[in-house]
Motif scaffolding. Structure first.
Motif, short mmCIF file in Angstrom:
data_model
loop_
_atom_site.label_atom_id
_atom_site.label_comp_id
_atom_site.label_asym_id
_atom_site.label_seq_id
_atom_site.Cartn_x
_atom_site.Cartn_y
_atom_site.Cartn_z
N ILE A 21 19.93 -20.03 50.84
CA ILE A 21 19.59 -19.51 49.52
C ILE A 21 20.73 -19.71 48.52
N GLY A 22 21.95 -19.36 48.93
CA GLY A 22 23.08 -19.48 48.01
C GLY A 22 23.33 -20.91 47.58
N ASP A 23 23.27 -21.85 48.55
CA ASP A 23 23.46 -23.26 48.21
C ASP A 23 22.35 -23.76 47.29
N GLY A 24 21.12 -23.33 47.57
CA GLY A 24 20.00 -23.74 46.72
C GLY A 24 20.16 -23.22 45.30
N LEU A 25 20.63 -21.97 45.16
CA LEU A 25 20.84 -21.40 43.83
C LEU A 25 21.92 -22.16 43.07
N VAL A 26 23.01 -22.49 43.73
CA VAL A 26 24.09 -23.24 43.06
C VAL A 26 23.62 -24.63 42.66
N SER A 27 22.82 -25.27 43.52
CA SER A 27 22.29 -26.59 43.18
C SER A 27 21.40 -26.51 41.94
N CYS A 28 20.59 -25.45 41.86
CA CYS A 28 19.76 -25.26 40.66
C CYS A 28 20.63 -25.02 39.43
N ALA A 29 21.71 -24.24 39.60
CA ALA A 29 22.60 -23.95 38.47
C ALA A 29 23.29 -25.21 37.97
N MET A 30 23.53 -26.16 38.86
CA MET A 30 24.21 -27.39 38.45
C MET A 30 23.33 -28.28 37.59
N MET A 31 22.04 -27.97 37.49
CA MET A 31 21.17 -28.70 36.58
C MET A 31 21.39 -28.25 35.13
N LEU A 32 22.05 -27.10 34.96
CA LEU A 32 22.25 -26.55 33.63
C LEU A 32 23.59 -26.99 33.06
N PRO A 33 23.63 -27.46 31.81
CA PRO A 33 24.91 -27.85 31.21
C PRO A 33 25.84 -26.67 30.98
N GLU A 34 25.31 -25.43 31.05
CA GLU A 34 26.15 -24.26 30.82
C GLU A 34 26.95 -23.85 32.06
N PHE A 35 26.65 -24.43 33.21
CA PHE A 35 27.24 -23.97 34.47
C PHE A 35 28.65 -24.50 34.68
N VAL A 36 29.55 -23.61 35.08
CA VAL A 36 30.92 -23.97 35.44
C VAL A 36 31.11 -23.61 36.90
N LEU A 37 31.41 -24.60 37.74
CA LEU A 37 31.47 -24.36 39.18
C LEU A 37 32.77 -23.70 39.60
N ASN A 38 33.89 -24.24 39.14
CA ASN A 38 35.20 -23.75 39.60
C ASN A 38 35.82 -22.81 38.58
N GLU A 39 36.34 -21.71 39.07
CA GLU A 39 36.91 -20.70 38.19
C GLU A 39 38.15 -21.21 37.48
N GLY A 40 38.86 -22.14 38.11
CA GLY A 40 40.09 -22.64 37.54
C GLY A 40 39.89 -23.64 36.42
N ARG A 41 38.66 -24.11 36.27
CA ARG A 41 38.39 -25.09 35.23
C ARG A 41 38.19 -24.39 33.91
N SER A 42 38.32 -25.15 32.85
CA SER A 42 38.12 -24.59 31.51
C SER A 42 36.70 -24.12 31.35
N SER A 43 36.54 -23.01 30.64
CA SER A 43 35.20 -22.47 30.43
C SER A 43 34.34 -23.38 29.59
N GLY A 44 34.92 -24.39 29.02
CA GLY A 44 34.16 -25.33 28.20
C GLY A 44 33.79 -26.59 28.93
N THR A 45 33.90 -26.62 30.27
CA THR A 45 33.53 -27.80 31.04
C THR A 45 32.38 -27.48 31.94
N THR A 46 31.57 -28.46 32.19
CA THR A 46 30.39 -28.27 33.03
C THR A 46 30.66 -28.71 34.44
N ALA A 47 29.76 -28.30 35.34
CA ALA A 47 29.95 -28.61 36.75
C ALA A 47 29.62 -30.04 37.06
N GLY A 48 28.64 -30.59 36.40
CA GLY A 48 28.15 -31.88 36.83
C GLY A 48 28.51 -33.02 35.92
N SER A 49 29.23 -32.78 34.83
CA SER A 49 29.46 -33.85 33.87
C SER A 49 30.89 -34.32 33.83
N GLY A 50 31.74 -33.84 34.74
CA GLY A 50 33.11 -34.32 34.75
C GLY A 50 34.00 -33.47 33.88
#
Length: 397
Positions: free
Chosen positions: A236-265
């Motif tokens: 379930i958790g992995d599926g939820l994160v995969s769904c979240a990565m479809m959204l440009p608003e999602f930030v995967l890593n806490e250390g990254r800038s809040s203005g960067t997305t998970a899937g776009s580099g």
């Protein structure tokens, strides 16, 4: 290039002015709300009809019998006996013949107009919201018998949307994107309806025995890509994160800038002016160890200000299980709405929650499309041709 430039200007919503002598014949003959995109082609076809008619007319004149100038006119007894009735019939034949020529000429002009590609500008005003919604569906063996009901709920939800971008992802041990974020509602509804019809006869694990081999193969093709990890299912958790990565608003890593997305580099700005939402449908029955638990996945989406609402894949008899209670607790703790698909108020509650989470106001988008409009000309052509054939048949009789 001139024709393409005119087309692009039209698509951009430029004012359609009348043609000038300089550009009217190269960019298309433009009228008020109507244009002939290929006027030179129409003129060429009309000229070809005129030339063919002239050649046929001259040939008929040459083949007709003309007495010599010094030959006296000849009358026969039959001419004298026919009288007024014959004269009236002859005059009627002349009128019908002229009407046939006129109709055939109009047919040629209408055909030329069709070849000139009649078009019209269609202007639409669409309301575009600032919401991105991912439909996240558990496709594991335990949840699959309830997925048809959930897909029907998704379909009912789309009836309340207007301008939102919608995507669908299904997951088991791994995830598959059925369709990415799109505002093409015909595609969304067709895909959801196809999946709902596909799973309509799969109401329990035992119902597989009642399916044909072709039905099973079609379901397997739809689920392909969701079972790529052996000895694990319904992560379930992995599926939820995969769904979240479809959204440009999602930030995967806490250390990254809040203005960067998970899937776009790194360095890519997220769409901060949009609202990201996930509608998670699962029974929360995990088998195996994933990278994320449901709670961890909800923590990640919460940090990215992505709302997650839940639809429980089960019945009222299983809504009191520890898995269902845990799912409800985690969803509501993170500010989401938890609903049963069978509840009469489920759709209204979800729509109300989605509306309350909107960022910004709706935008009105004006669109101008230059579209072909041949139907009137085709109808006129068919009618004129039928009239011509009717007159031609009368002339032959």
């Amino acid at each position: 290039m001139a024709l393409m430039d005119a087309f692009l200007l039209t698509m951009a919503g430029q004012t359609m002015a009348g043609p000038t002598m300089a550009d009217g014949w190269t960019d298309g003959l433009r009228l008020d709300g109507f244009s002939l995109r290929w006027p030179l082609v129409g003129i060429g076809v009309a000229a070809a009809f005129a030339i063919l008619w002239y050649i046929a007319h001259r040939a008929a004149q040459r083949s007709a019998y003309r007495p010599a100038d010094d030959m006296p006119p000849v009358w026969t007894l039959n001419d004298d006996m026919q009288g007024i009735a014959a004269d009236n019939r002859y005059r009627g034949w002349i009128r019908a013949n002229r009407a046939a020529v006129v109709l055939l000429s109009i047919v040629g002009l209408v055909t030329a107009a069709l070849c000139a590609r009649p078009s019209a500008i269609q202007r639409d005003n669409d309301a575009a919201t600032r919401r991105d919604i991912v439909l996240c569906l558990d496709a594991s063996e335990s949840a699959l018998p309830y997925d048809q009901q959930i897909l029907e709920s998704y379909l009912k939800l789309t009836e309340h949307f207007s301008g939102e971008r919608i995507g669908l992802s299904i997951f088991n041990s791994t995830s598959r994107t059925v369709f990415p974020l799109t505002d093409d509602y015909s595609l969304v509804k067709n895909q959801l309806q196809y999946a709902s019809d596909l799973l309509a006869n799969l109401t329990s694990s035992g119902s597989v025995a009642n399916l044909t081999q072709d039905q099973i193969a079609e379901i397997d093709r739809w689920l392909e890509g969701t079972w790529n990890i052996t000895d694990a299912s319904s992560l379930i958790g992995d599926g939820l994160v995969s769904c979240a990565m479809m959204l440009p608003e999602f930030v995967l890593n806490e250390g990254r800038s809040s203005g960067t997305t998970a899937g776009s580099g790194s360095g890519t700005s997220a769409s901060s002016d949009r609202t990201g939402m996930i509608l998670l449908a699962t029974d929360n029955m995990t088998n195996g160890t994933g990278v994320y638990t449901l709670g961890e996945g909800l923590d990640l989406t919460d940090r990215s200000n992505i709302a997650v609402d839940g639809l429980y894949a089960g019945t009222s008899l299983t809504s009191g299980t520890s898995e269902a209670v845990e799912m409800r607790t985690l969803i509501e703790r993170h500010g989401g709405v938890f609903e049963m698909p069978s509840s009469q108020d489920a759709i209204d509650n979800l729509v109300r929650d989605i509306d309350n989470r909107s960022v910004g106001e709706e935008q009105d988008i004006n669109r101008s499309d230059l579209r072909d409009r041949p139907l009137l000309f085709l109808a006129a052509l068919a009618l004129l041709w039928l009239l011509y054939l009717a007159i031609e048949g009368a002339l032959r009789r």
